[in-house]
Scaffold this active site. Structure first.
Site, PDB file in Angstrom:
ATOM      1  N   ASP A   9       0.951  -1.174   0.080  1.00 28.58           N
ATOM      2  CA  ASP A   9       0.064   0.020  -0.161  1.00 28.58           C
ATOM      3  C   ASP A   9       0.812   1.262   0.047  1.00 28.58           C
ATOM      4  O   ASP A   9       1.989   1.245   0.511  1.00 28.58           O
ATOM      5  CB  ASP A   9      -0.911  -0.068   1.173  1.00 28.58           C
ATOM      6  CG  ASP A   9      -0.311  -0.726   2.385  1.00 28.58           C
ATOM      7  OD1 ASP A   9       0.822  -0.661   2.532  1.00 28.58           O
ATOM      8  OD2 ASP A   9      -1.224  -0.672   3.331  1.00 28.58           O
ATOM      9  N   GLU A  28      -6.016   3.512   3.898  1.00 25.36           N
ATOM     10  CA  GLU A  28      -6.683   4.001   5.010  1.00 25.36           C
ATOM     11  C   GLU A  28      -8.022   4.435   5.124  1.00 25.36           C
ATOM     12  O   GLU A  28      -8.151   5.673   5.064  1.00 25.36           O
ATOM     13  CB  GLU A  28      -5.462   5.296   5.466  1.00 25.36           C
ATOM     14  CG  GLU A  28      -4.210   4.809   5.765  1.00 25.36           C
ATOM     15  CD  GLU A  28      -3.894   4.105   6.910  1.00 25.36           C
ATOM     16  OE1 GLU A  28      -4.825   3.931   7.938  1.00 25.36           O
ATOM     17  OE2 GLU A  28      -2.732   3.905   7.332  1.00 25.36           O
TER      18      GLU A  28
END
Length: 420
Positions: A97, A157
């Protein structure tokens, strides 16, 4: 097949690759550190990460990869074709990520960000390590019997970046559904009794909790702060609701099947002497059981409406799933543990006893493809692993030396699956 049998069947030549991967990763340390610091100094939040995407594409330039970018998100997907083709090739997906958090950095690092965002969860390290794994695996391409999909993902997130990449076809990027999927996450402090830098930890079954967004709006009647009896104060009601929810959590849910609730946002009013019409708050809720969402909705709604009635106000309640629980396949965890031990030694792999109440959208990948999420220690040597700043803190720092074992681990998982 027992996990050690999988390694034996990979053959002696592949064992040499596993042993050599750490040394090969060390040779990349300077380049990967430079990339990580560049990413850290210019963090981007959410689904649109144009500068981050540009840096990843530049870092992959010249490698024998089939590269595509997302249409709805600033993702990068790269496919490596193994040179030893079979009629039924295996595909391994590796996820890193890339997004940061809306946190103002106070780490004191010389390359700290100054734009109001921060890589406070170590995604800059994940991205750089996955670039390193791509370079390591490209050097081994002629010995691989299948394909590797490198998934550089924005929006982890809380933005459902993994789900959006799945919608755009990342799981089938190699032309067929991935057979195995792996992700890692660096951890600074507070996990597994102070996991040292480069040590790996995981567990079979649920490793990370599901997360839910709880949004509450209290509707009262505004008035003058000097005469609260003429109004219906939503601020007082909201304050009582926050504490009532904490009591409800401890009294309504099994301690061995816990729920964690934290209110992170509380909004109300514009002046100290004005009672507003509304107040609102937002909370994150974590749970581990598949069926617990319905119980949470019932408990929270009943509790909040009870407080609202006592204060003569109304309340709107919304509970929505953000990420499902991250569930590791047992065989995949066994396999990953053997690879980690082969790479780093028997004492560098640990089993996490209990699930962790963080959440991850890699859970959406694992809902479709068997695989595992692995934790890698990254606490700097100068920091107390029991008391130092944790992930998401504006003060958190990570040991950049974690890049070497992380890149080697990514590459070792794929190389072992695609050898023999």
């Amino acid at each position: 097949m027992p996990p050690d049998e999988g390694l034996r069947r990979a053959g002696a030549a592949v064992r040499v690759h596993l042993v050599d991967l750490v040394d090969d990763a060390r040779a990349l340390r300077g380049d990967l550190g430079e990339l990580r610091r560049a990413l850290h100094a210019e963090p981007e939040v959410g689904l649109r990460l144009p500068r981050t995407q540009e840096r990843v594409l530049e870092a992959l330039r010249g490698l024998p990869l089939e590269i595509s970018t997302g249409t709805e998100v600033s993702s990068v997907t790269a496919v490596l074709r193994g040179g030893r083709r079979t009629d039924d090739p295996t595909t391994v997906l590796l996820r890193g990520d890339m997004d940061a958090l809306p946190v103002t950095e106070r780490s004191g690092e010389p390359f700290a960000a100054h734009n109001g965002a921060m890589h406070a969860c170590g995604h800059d390290l994940h991205t750089a390590a996955l670039v390193g794994a791509a370079r390591l695996l490209c050097a081994l391409a002629d010995r691989l019997t299948g394909d590797v999909v490198f998934m550089f993902q924005p929006g982890e997130e809380g933005w459902n970046g993994a789900g959006l990449m799945i919608d755009e076809g990342v799981l089938d990027a190699a032309g067929r559904r991935a057979d195995h999927a792996y992700a890692l996450h660096v951890w600074s402090t507070g996990l597994a009794d102070g996991l040292p830098t480069g040590a790996v930890a995981s567990r079979a079954g649920t490793i990370l909790s599901a997360s839910y967004d709880l949004d509450v709006t209290v509707r009262g009647v505004g008035g003058h702060g000097s005469m609260p009896h003429t109004a219906r104060d939503p601020v007082a009601a909201a304050a009582e609701m926050v504490t009532a929810l904490q009591t409800a959590v401890t009294r309504s849910f099994d301690v061995f099947d816990p729920v964690v609730l934290t209110v992170g946002v509380l909004r109300a009013g514009s002046r100290r002497n004005v009672i507003p019409d509304t107040a609102s708050f937002e909370a994150t809720v974590r749970g581990f059981s598949a069926g617990i969402e319905n119980q949470m909705r019932d408990v929270f709604t009943r509790t909040l409406r009870g407080v609202a009635e006592a204060h003569g106000v109304r309340v709107d309640v919304s509970l929505a799933e953000c990420n499902p629980a991250t569930v590791n396949a047992g065989a995949e965890v066994d396999f990953a543990g053997e690879v980690a031990r082969e790479l780093f030694g028997d004492d560098r792999y640990r089993t996490i006893r209990n699930p962790v109440s963080a959440s991850e959208d890699f859970s959406r990948v694992l809902s479709s493809v068997p695989g595992a999420m692995l934790i890698v220690g990254a606490c700097p040597g100068s920091v107390d692993p029991a008391a130092g700043p944790p992930n998401h803190s504006p003060l958190v720092r990570f040991d950049e030396d974690v890049l070497v074992p992380s890149a080697a681990l990514y590459a070792g998982l794929a190389a072992t699956r695609l050898s023999g």
